[in-house]
Enzyme design. Structure first.
Site, PDB file in Angstrom:
ATOM      1  N   SER A 215       1.167  -1.125  -0.252  1.00 33.02           N
ATOM      2  CA  SER A 215       0.493  -0.082  -0.093  1.00 33.02           C
ATOM      3  C   SER A 215       0.990   1.292  -0.127  1.00 33.02           C
ATOM      4  CB  SER A 215      -1.397  -0.235   0.816  1.00 33.02           C
ATOM      5  OG  SER A 215      -2.321   0.814   1.141  1.00 33.02           O
ATOM      6  N   ASP A 423      -8.079  -6.041  -5.388  1.00 33.91           N
ATOM      7  CA  ASP A 423      -7.643  -5.130  -5.122  1.00 33.91           C
ATOM      8  C   ASP A 423      -8.075  -3.292  -5.949  1.00 33.91           C
ATOM      9  OD1 ASP A 423      -6.687  -2.796  -2.734  1.00 33.91           O
ATOM     10  OD2 ASP A 423      -5.157  -2.926  -4.485  1.00 33.91           O
ATOM     11  N   HIS A 480      -6.131  -6.598  -1.767  1.00 38.12           N
ATOM     12  CA  HIS A 480      -4.983  -5.226  -1.176  1.00 38.12           C
ATOM     13  C   HIS A 480      -4.570  -5.838  -0.639  1.00 38.12           C
ATOM     14  CE1 HIS A 480      -3.407  -1.232  -0.453  1.00 38.12           C
ATOM     15  NE2 HIS A 480      -3.868  -1.168   0.882  1.00 38.12           N
TER      16      HIS A 480
END
Length: 504
Positions: A215, A423, A480
């Site tokens: 991320s 994601d 994610h």
């Protein structure tokens, strides 16, 4: 580990009338350490301070210093939690200017100590604890439902590597002290931590080092690798010239071998153009109506001009407007109730869309757990709204951290970009696009390379593309947090990578 999705909503809302008359301004929320908005259990107050009753030198088995780093010390203890059959260390890196970074280390389970490489893991946010990765994704234990305990996890990445989880930047997790609101400064502190860690545990210093994150780790990882690589070059140069001081000779060339970024935000200019595609025209059923995606796409040209200005000037004055305007593109998705980290499922509960996050908070806020780990603070901060807001106001969000990757590639350091294909917030389309567009000496060869199946146990686990020391991996059926959704395949990925074995 994640990018916030709602936190910015509050910040962006104040600028909504300046950008356009939209009902709300989206900003990556603190959903899961990623792009998010208001974070549960977080605050915007002053820098955190230790809990007086928890401060005691007697709880540490070792306090390590180096003459070469006179402003740093490492406090270490050996906890016995969750994976109790694995050697563990936890503690703090302290600096003279009131910065205290917490870490938790696990030794490799199935490889001799002297043969296992070291993997350093960082979650994102900006402002979320790396212990989310530990207890939800890739650690040797996973928190149990209710948060009263944690159990051994068969697919932990310490299968064949020593793994360090570090809470950075400051004031996330158990870390506390002076604020640091930019990724470059945070990377320099991580470099000092590694120097002291290897000095304290030379038995781990003779194998490779791999720096991984997810991320907002798309910022942290390149920044940390830059700090390590440039310090290594400086040390080697001074060593060759014979001008190292006596103190400097305590340092070592850190054995940086590779970096890995999972579902990262690294090149916003390229990545922001794929939000509409991922919401309406991905390999999964659409989340939004086509007109909503068309509206999202219509904002990209203005967004791109603002990001280009940020790339040119790289200061808060140029970068903050890009953050505020471009994140208005996200509001329709956030209001849909869908999980920004997985287009297949709804956002559940109030804690970053995954109920397990509340279990992690419960576990790490248990006084017995804090005592065993050696926490100096009485409250674990899974995500910090203040840190998140600080990074935003500092303009760090939209900066071009992909530009730190080519010098690493050209120096022979291996780079892996991987992305779960469910994601939305840091989707695989955008990550693949910036990987293909990256300006480095092997750009043409990487672009010409064909995608090939990555097979695990006879089944296609994803698609890979590799050229020289650069690889992109699309992971099927993962959001994610790839190790959370596909633990077995994620373990195959990291084990192949650290062994330098091809994906196809």
């Amino acid at each position: 580990m994640k990018l916030y999705f709602s936190s910015l909503l509050a910040l962006a809302a104040s600028l909504a009338s300046l950008a356009e008359a939209s009902p709300a301004q989206h900003v990556f929320q603190p959903h899961l350490g990623g792009l998010t908005g208001h974070l549960p259990g977080s605050s915007m107050g002053s820098a955190r301070e230790p809990t007086v009753g928890l401060l005691s030198d007697s709880k540490w088995s070792k306090i390590e210093t180096m003459a070469a780093l006179p402003n740093y010390q490492l406090r270490i203890k050996q906890p016995h939690l969750c994976a109790t059959n694995t050697t563990q260390y936890s503690g703090y890196l302290d600096t003279a200017d009131d910065k205290h970074f917490f870490f938790w280390f696990f030794e490799a389970r199935n490889v001799p100590r002297d043969d296992a490489p070291v993997v350093l893991w960082m979650n994102g946010g900006p402002g979320c604890s790396s212990f989310t990765g530990l207890l939800m994704e890739l650690g040797p234990c996973r928190v149990d439902k209710g948060g009263k305990s944690a159990s051994d996890f068969a697919y932990g990445w310490n299968d064949k590597a020593h793994v360090i989880f570090i809470d950075q930047p400051l004031n996330v997790g158990y870390s506390y002290g002076k604020d640091v609101f930019n990724s470059i400064a945070a990377g320099q502190d991580v470099y000092s931590f590694l120097q002291l860690f290897y000095h304290s545990f030379p038995e781990y210093a003779n194998t490779e080092l791999h720096v991984f994150g997810e991320s907002y780790g798309g910022h942290y990882v390149p920044a940390t690798a830059k700090a390590i690589h440039e310090a290594n070059l400086e040390f080697t140069s001074k060593q060759e010239l014979g001008v190292l001081s006596v103190a400097e000779k305590e340092k070592r060339v850190l054995p940086l071998t590779s970096i890995g970024i999972g579902n990262g935000l690294t090149d916003p200019l390229t990545q922001y153009q794929f939000y509409g595609k991922m919401a309406c025209n991905s390999t999964y059923p659409p989340v939004l109506k086509q007109e909503q995606c068309d509206s999202m796409d219509s904002k990209y040209p203005t967004c791109a001009r603002l990001i280009e200005a940020c790339y040119r000037w790289q200061n808060s004055l140029a970068c903050y407007p890009a953050e505020m305007y471009c994140n208005t593109m996200m509001v329709a998705y956030q209001q849909s109730g869908a999980n920004p980290y997985d287009v297949r499922i709804p956002c559940e509960g109030s804690n970053l869309c995954y109920p397990i996050m509340s279990d992690i908070d419960t576990f790490l806020n248990d006084p017995a757990v804090q005592q065993e780990l050696g926490s100096d603070v009485s409250k674990f901060e899974s995500c910090s709204q203040k840190v998140y807001g600080g990074f935003i106001l500092n303009g760090d969000w939209m900066k071009p951290y992909h530009r730190e990757v080519p010098p690493l590639l050209d120096a022979g350091i291996r780079v892996l970009i991987y992305a779960g294909d469910a994601d939305w917030i840091c989707n695989w389309y955008g990550n693949k696009a910036w990987s293909e567009a990256l300006e480095w000496s092997g750009k043409g060869g990487f672009q010409a390379e064909k995608d090939a199946d990555w097979v695990v146990d006879g089944k296609a686990a994803g698609e890979a593309r590799s050229y020289k020391n650069f690889s992109f991996l699309r992971v099927f059926g993962a959001g994610h947090m790839v190790p959370y959704d596909q633990p077995e395949n994620a373990l195959d990925m990291i084990n192949r990578w650290i062994a330098n074995k091809p994906f196809y």
